[in-house]
Design a protein around this motif. Structure first.
Motif, PDB file in Angstrom:
ATOM      1  N   ILE A  49       8.681   3.679  77.665  1.00  0.00           N
ATOM      2  CA  ILE A  49       7.375   3.105  78.004  1.00  0.00           C
ATOM      3  C   ILE A  49       6.313   4.194  78.029  1.00  0.00           C
ATOM      4  O   ILE A  49       5.195   4.015  77.549  1.00  0.00           O
ATOM      5  CB  ILE A  49       7.444   2.367  79.350  1.00  0.00           C
ATOM      6  N   PRO A  92       5.278  -4.511  74.208  1.00  0.00           N
ATOM      7  CA  PRO A  92       4.368  -3.357  74.171  1.00  0.00           C
ATOM      8  C   PRO A  92       4.068  -2.879  72.762  1.00  0.00           C
ATOM      9  O   PRO A  92       3.039  -2.235  72.528  1.00  0.00           O
ATOM     10  CB  PRO A  92       5.143  -2.291  74.964  1.00  0.00           C
ATOM     11  N   TYR A  93       4.948  -3.180  71.812  1.00  0.00           N
ATOM     12  CA  TYR A  93       4.708  -2.755  70.431  1.00  0.00           C
ATOM     13  C   TYR A  93       3.520  -3.481  69.817  1.00  0.00           C
ATOM     14  O   TYR A  93       2.956  -3.023  68.816  1.00  0.00           O
ATOM     15  CB  TYR A  93       5.957  -2.992  69.589  1.00  0.00           C
ATOM     16  N   LYS A 114       1.333   7.208  72.736  1.00  0.00           N
ATOM     17  CA  LYS A 114       0.900   6.843  71.387  1.00  0.00           C
ATOM     18  C   LYS A 114      -0.408   6.062  71.419  1.00  0.00           C
ATOM     19  O   LYS A 114      -1.266   6.234  70.551  1.00  0.00           O
ATOM     20  CB  LYS A 114       1.985   6.034  70.696  1.00  0.00           C
ATOM     21  N   LEU A 159       0.598  -1.196  69.746  1.00  0.00           N
ATOM     22  CA  LEU A 159       0.592  -0.211  68.672  1.00  0.00           C
ATOM     23  C   LEU A 159       0.288  -0.859  67.327  1.00  0.00           C
ATOM     24  O   LEU A 159      -0.272  -0.226  66.435  1.00  0.00           O
ATOM     25  CB  LEU A 159       1.946   0.505  68.622  1.00  0.00           C
ATOM     26  N   SER A 219       6.314   6.983  76.329  1.00  0.00           N
ATOM     27  CA  SER A 219       6.009   7.419  74.965  1.00  0.00           C
ATOM     28  C   SER A 219       5.078   6.429  74.261  1.00  0.00           C
ATOM     29  O   SER A 219       4.201   6.832  73.486  1.00  0.00           O
ATOM     30  CB  SER A 219       7.303   7.600  74.162  1.00  0.00           C
ATOM     31  N   LEU A 220       5.264   5.127  74.536  1.00  0.00           N
ATOM     32  CA  LEU A 220       4.368   4.125  73.965  1.00  0.00           C
ATOM     33  C   LEU A 220       2.946   4.296  74.513  1.00  0.00           C
ATOM     34  O   LEU A 220       1.966   4.137  73.779  1.00  0.00           O
ATOM     35  CB  LEU A 220       4.885   2.721  74.277  1.00  0.00           C
TER      36      LEU A 220
END
Length: 223
Positions: free
Chosen positions: A148, A87-88, A154, A91, A150-151
């Protein structure tokens, strides 16, 4: 000039570099297989040792109890999931348009679906079995969900910064939670053994439609 002094070697087999890590991985993978087949209460260290191809004594050199081993299995499974869906990556990406961002999000959803298809037992272990063991593991499961979420928040914040969405701070939290809940039914299907990738993909698509059409910023005067 060479020395004539004999080299004395220790008795026994030479040490294998990384043997401890190899053994630990063997134990954790074997424990995962047995735990997902028989559940926590139905699993014994003896069965795990047999599956790993070693004696119980060897297992106890690396873990003190079945409960400690479950923690190791939990961490191993979570690492696998995050390494697969990454998932990063969302971002780290720098999409130029909202559709491009939606494509990144969809890739993550597709990866999760493939992981569920390939190894549904992993999701079951993390989502159901572990949380039922004790409060500590339940808290860890909740922590993953919070991470998850919080991601997701963002990602929404970045969309707001690019003026693709018009969402205030409280709304971002709510929309992030709603998006997660829309994907959840597809995961529940997998836990029930309902192998329907197309239907699960529709749940992901529904979440995407809500995010990128229901909350998309509209020009002034348009509704």
């Amino acid at each position: 000039m060479t020395s004539d002094v004999p080299v004395h070697r220790g008795r026994g087999r030479p040490k294998v570099v990384g043997l401890a890590d190899q053994r630990r991985t063997q134990i954790v993978e074997a424990a995962f297989e047995v735990l997902t087949e028989k559940g926590y209460d139905g699993t014994s260290i003896a069965e795990i040792a047999q599956r790993a191809g070693m004696g119980q004594g060897t297992v106890y050199r690396y873990v003190n109890s079945k409960r400690e081993l479950l923690d190791l299995v939990f961490d191993w499974a979570v690492e696998r999931i995050f390494a697969t869906i990454d998932p990063y990556e969302l971002l780290a990406a720098d999409p130029a348009t909202a559709p491009e961002m939606a494509a990144h999000v969809r890739v993550i959803g597709d990866r999760l679906n493939r992981l569920v298809d390939e190894d549904p037992a992993m999701l079951k272990l993390i989502g159901i079995q572990s949380s039922a063991i004790d409060k500590q593991l339940k808290a860890r499961v909740v922590g993953i969900e919070s991470l998850i979420n919080s991601l997701m928040v963002k990602a929404l914040e970045r969309a707001v910064e690019n003026e693709w969405f018009a969402l205030g701070e409280p709304q971002r939290q709510i929309v992030a939670r709603q998006l997660m809940m829309l994907v959840l039914p597809g995961l529940v299907m997998a836990l029930r053994g309902e192998n329907d990738p197309e239907k699960r993909a529709r749940f992901v698509g529904g979440a995407m439609d809500l995010a990128f059409h229901g909350t998309m910023k509209r020009p002034a005067g348009k509704r």
